[in-house]
Design a protein around this motif. Sequence first.
Motif, PDB file in Angstrom:
ATOM      1  N   LEU A   1       7.293 -37.961   8.949  1.00 21.20           N
ATOM      2  CA  LEU A   1       6.555 -38.972   8.201  1.00 21.20           C
ATOM      3  C   LEU A   1       5.681 -39.635   9.251  1.00 21.20           C
ATOM      4  O   LEU A   1       6.185 -40.297  10.163  1.00 21.20           O
TER       5      LEU A   1
ATOM      6  N   LYS B   1       5.717 -46.145   6.650  1.00 27.52           N
ATOM      7  CA  LYS B   1       6.633 -45.053   6.965  1.00 27.52           C
ATOM      8  C   LYS B   1       8.042 -45.554   7.260  1.00 27.52           C
ATOM      9  O   LYS B   1       9.023 -44.978   6.806  1.00 27.52           O
TER      10      LYS B   1
ATOM     11  N   THR C   1       9.682 -46.854   4.043  1.00 26.22           N
ATOM     12  CA  THR C   1      10.127 -45.733   3.222  1.00 26.22           C
ATOM     13  C   THR C   1      11.524 -45.276   3.647  1.00 26.22           C
ATOM     14  O   THR C   1      12.431 -45.154   2.814  1.00 26.22           O
ATOM     15  N   CYS C   2      11.717 -45.072   4.957  1.00 28.42           N
ATOM     16  CA  CYS C   2      13.011 -44.504   5.340  1.00 28.42           C
ATOM     17  C   CYS C   2      14.116 -45.548   5.279  1.00 28.42           C
ATOM     18  O   CYS C   2      15.261 -45.223   5.017  1.00 28.42           O
TER      19      CYS C   2
ATOM     20  N   ASP D   1      13.946 -43.084  13.110  1.00 37.86           N
ATOM     21  CA  ASP D   1      12.774 -43.947  12.975  1.00 37.86           C
ATOM     22  C   ASP D   1      12.181 -44.192  14.357  1.00 37.86           C
ATOM     23  O   ASP D   1      12.701 -44.985  15.124  1.00 37.86           O
TER      24      ASP D   1
ATOM     25  N   VAL E   1      10.389 -40.159  11.671  1.00 35.99           N
ATOM     26  CA  VAL E   1       9.258 -41.071  11.486  1.00 35.99           C
ATOM     27  C   VAL E   1       8.578 -41.245  12.831  1.00 35.99           C
ATOM     28  O   VAL E   1       9.238 -41.515  13.828  1.00 35.99           O
TER      29      VAL E   1
ATOM     30  N   HIS F   1       4.479 -42.033  14.982  1.00 36.42           N
ATOM     31  CA  HIS F   1       3.041 -42.282  14.905  1.00 36.42           C
ATOM     32  C   HIS F   1       2.297 -41.229  15.721  1.00 36.42           C
ATOM     33  O   HIS F   1       1.078 -41.227  15.763  1.00 36.42           O
TER      34      HIS F   1
ATOM     35  N   MET G   1       0.986 -40.708   5.996  1.00 36.50           N
ATOM     36  CA  MET G   1       0.898 -41.905   5.156  1.00 36.50           C
ATOM     37  C   MET G   1      -0.246 -42.795   5.605  1.00 36.50           C
ATOM     38  O   MET G   1      -0.544 -42.906   6.795  1.00 36.50           O
TER      39      MET G   1
ATOM     40  N   ILE H   1       1.194 -41.573   0.460  1.00 39.42           N
ATOM     41  CA  ILE H   1       1.088 -40.291   1.148  1.00 39.42           C
ATOM     42  C   ILE H   1      -0.297 -39.728   0.851  1.00 39.42           C
ATOM     43  O   ILE H   1      -0.682 -39.600  -0.308  1.00 39.42           O
TER      44      ILE H   1
END
Lengths: 327, 342, 278
Positions: free
Chosen positions: A42, A50, A53-54, A183, A215, A217, A232, A237
Amino acid sequence: MSAAHNTLAVEHLRVTFGKAPNAATAVDDVSFEIRQGEVFGLVGESGCGKSVTCRSLIQLFGGSRPSAMTGSISFEGRNLAALQPKDLVKVRGSEIAMIFQDPMTALNPTMKVGRQIEEGLRQHEKLSARQAREKAITLLKSVGVMAPERRLDSYPHAFSGGMRQRVLIAIALACRPKLLIADEPTTALDVTVQDQILKLILKLRAEIGMAVLLVTHDLGVVAQTCDRVAVMYAGRIVELATTEQLFAKPSHPYTRALLNALPAHGGRGGRLQPIGGSPPSLAAPPPGCRFHPRCSLAIPACELQQPPLAAIQEGHSAACIRIGEPA
Amino acid sequence: MTEPLLSIHHISKTFPMARNFRDVVTRSPRQTLRALRDVSLTVRPGEVVGVVGESGCGKSTLGRCIAGLETPEHGDMLWQGAPISAGENRRTRARHIQMVFQDPYASLNPRMTLGQTLEEVLRVHGLAGDAARRRERVDELMLMVGLAPALKERLPHTISGGQRQRICIARALAAEPQLIVADEPVSALDASVQAQIINLLEDLRAKLNIALIFIAHDLNVVRHISDRVAVMYLGEIVETAAAEALFTRPLHPYTRGLLAAIPIPDPKRRTSVPSVEGEIPDPLSPPIGCGFSTRCSHVIHPCRVRHPDLHQTGEHGVRCLNPAATRPFADPGSVYPATGNQ
Amino acid sequence: MKLLSQETVRRFKQNRNLQVGLFLLAVIVLTSLFGPSLVPYDPEELDFGNPLLAPTLQHPFGTDDLGRDVLARVVAAGQVDMQVVAVCVLLPFLIGSTIGLVSGYFGGWIDRVIMRFVDILWAFPFYVLVISIVGALGPSTTNIYLAFSLVVWISFARIVRGEVLLARRLEYTLAASVLGYSHARIMLRHILPNVITPAIVFMMADVVLTILGVTSLGFLGLGIQPPTPEWGVMIADGRNFIQDGWWISLFPGLAIVLVGLTFTLIGDGLDDLLRPKA
């Protein structure tokens, strides 16, 4: 293992924080599924939703709880969104495990590392003290901690960031979860240690056969670790594809812009191509496609409607009304 | 060859560690952390020197010594050939060397408007004449970093991280320095904003001929912006060379490991084994020999007992007893896919 | 320095604690200023014909054993007490904040000397120190000021020093140093405005402690000397008549509670209002 078996299926997830008129929809109509044993990425910039979401998957929000959360989260056939908190606690930590960005604060500084690992084992697996200790040693060995017998009696401050993240992975994997939510697990780590941790996660994924929701970047991390990926932007998304498809044929203008902004094309010189402006406020997102104010391909129609994810080819879809057009 | 703007010769810096109860009881001596060990570096006018390394390698301490926030214990620092003494006037130094910091959220006084922040520099240094002229100059500075002058009434918490970093750059430029030390200036920013700030720094360098010491852990960014690069490990420079030479023909095993550890945004080029095993040794008790010998895959016996010197061949210096000169190296950067043709 | 931004105004409007606190403070200040001229009795005039009258319309708070009007005395005492408290809080605030700022900013031996001294003073219980200073020098308003200033500044010095140690590492302070600003400018313009909030909030709590301290001194006979009305002295006087004249002690006690509540509310409110947004 059948290819069609989904470990997790998220449908129309929408998470809102705060009350109107300041309500911010951090996650807006997000749907994706994670197949058994796959690493699902993600990816997006800060504030794209992101992490929310998790965290929504296991309803772990810390201090700021959302004001509204709708949609369904189906994990191994159960709808997590409808579970009572006490049932969710059973799932959390045993079937779904999570590791976080900051390995410095995720361990209790006043408790020996060994006890922190054994605690989880004894709670979920009902092991004796001695069995738990033996298992903790095995676990630490499996995550590459040297001399685990000695390390069990140390306090977290004696561990480096990379070692702590290894310990946290050991704790997370103690009960052989079916899904590991990671994450930004390597963002706080040095690049050589990041490399080690990512490879460790991949190795353990193969051993345990769990699915991983990663997750991040960093598109480099995605390319190196994920099987499939969702990009995202501003809570939605915008592109969903296999990793190969995404890098071979990035289709959403945002994905392309993100790849172009990287100073990765070898050698110096040449100007980078930044994306102008900054991400929109989630409390007052622009009408239509949320990326259109920063998009070089925007046409007036982009302001009118929010484009749905549309298939480009098998397993690859993007949310852009200009996708079908010749480039 | 132009005279160097700044030249640093063999500086060292140690930090005393606090003694805990046990140290006091057992009368063990106060431990010291060697943050910098025999570091030499030159910067020529308008040159961009990248300094890379992982956390704790001393790259930030080096930047702070140059900016005057720390005082090195040994060695000399020369500004245009004249020594910068420890007690030198901070105001004079401020006009030569400025600094841009990592965290755009902590680097602006939260109670001063952006305009006040910039104007203060001009007033303290008596630049740009009277109040009206100063206001013009503030507008000019804001435009220079790509911000609308209308923003000057705003407080820092109302603007984005990228905008804050622009103001920090404008604040540094206000003092009209010839050298800016940028300590991880883009690592707190998102990729799309990072590119904006890097472009801005390159433009300013081209327009104002300001030299830049660019400290970062992100090798891709350093490669993009730097003329020369120094790689640091455990307080030392282990390799230094022109940027292209360093990235295409790295000699030190650590530099190679570092380069190979960067996740390449290309799923076709995956690796399954970590490039470097182990972690940085405890800087309070560094290895006797080469600092990297505990993790190096090409370690030979002398590495563990003898501390290597920086061996210079032309512009390329490497601190290694068993340099990788003959081993082939595949530059990860040369095979990046050309993505996203618009 | 932009203190009253729209943001601040908006946050003030949502800040019930501060609104109520400031309203009560206004009531207290106005009562202290104009009360004495509105109450038709002299707080020090004895009226032996009317001792220990229970509250009536004529004497809403009753009269004390010497026939003095309790309302007039509570109001007059308010003026005295608030003045004493203001000085006893402001002086230590100024002294302590300055010392804390200098100590934290320069560090090194200056800091070590100052902080050792603070530690020594800290080791003595607050009241023991105040009472022994006033006891030794004799009870007078000046000596009360002196005693409180000598004892209370250490709290402010500690609070401000701790904040300065954090602020000194923040990048905007480092930037100011690299920009060649003078130490005075860095301390006053860049550090002080960002560290003083906790000290101001503590000052509000300190008002409560001080009012208790000053009235306790009065209660013990070491504070403001009779016949000047003072809440602590009044409570002490009323002690002997608690069965027949409960109102003598009750109303000054309520006044103390009101002042305490007011400043607690203001302290909490300011804490919310002044904390800078990241």
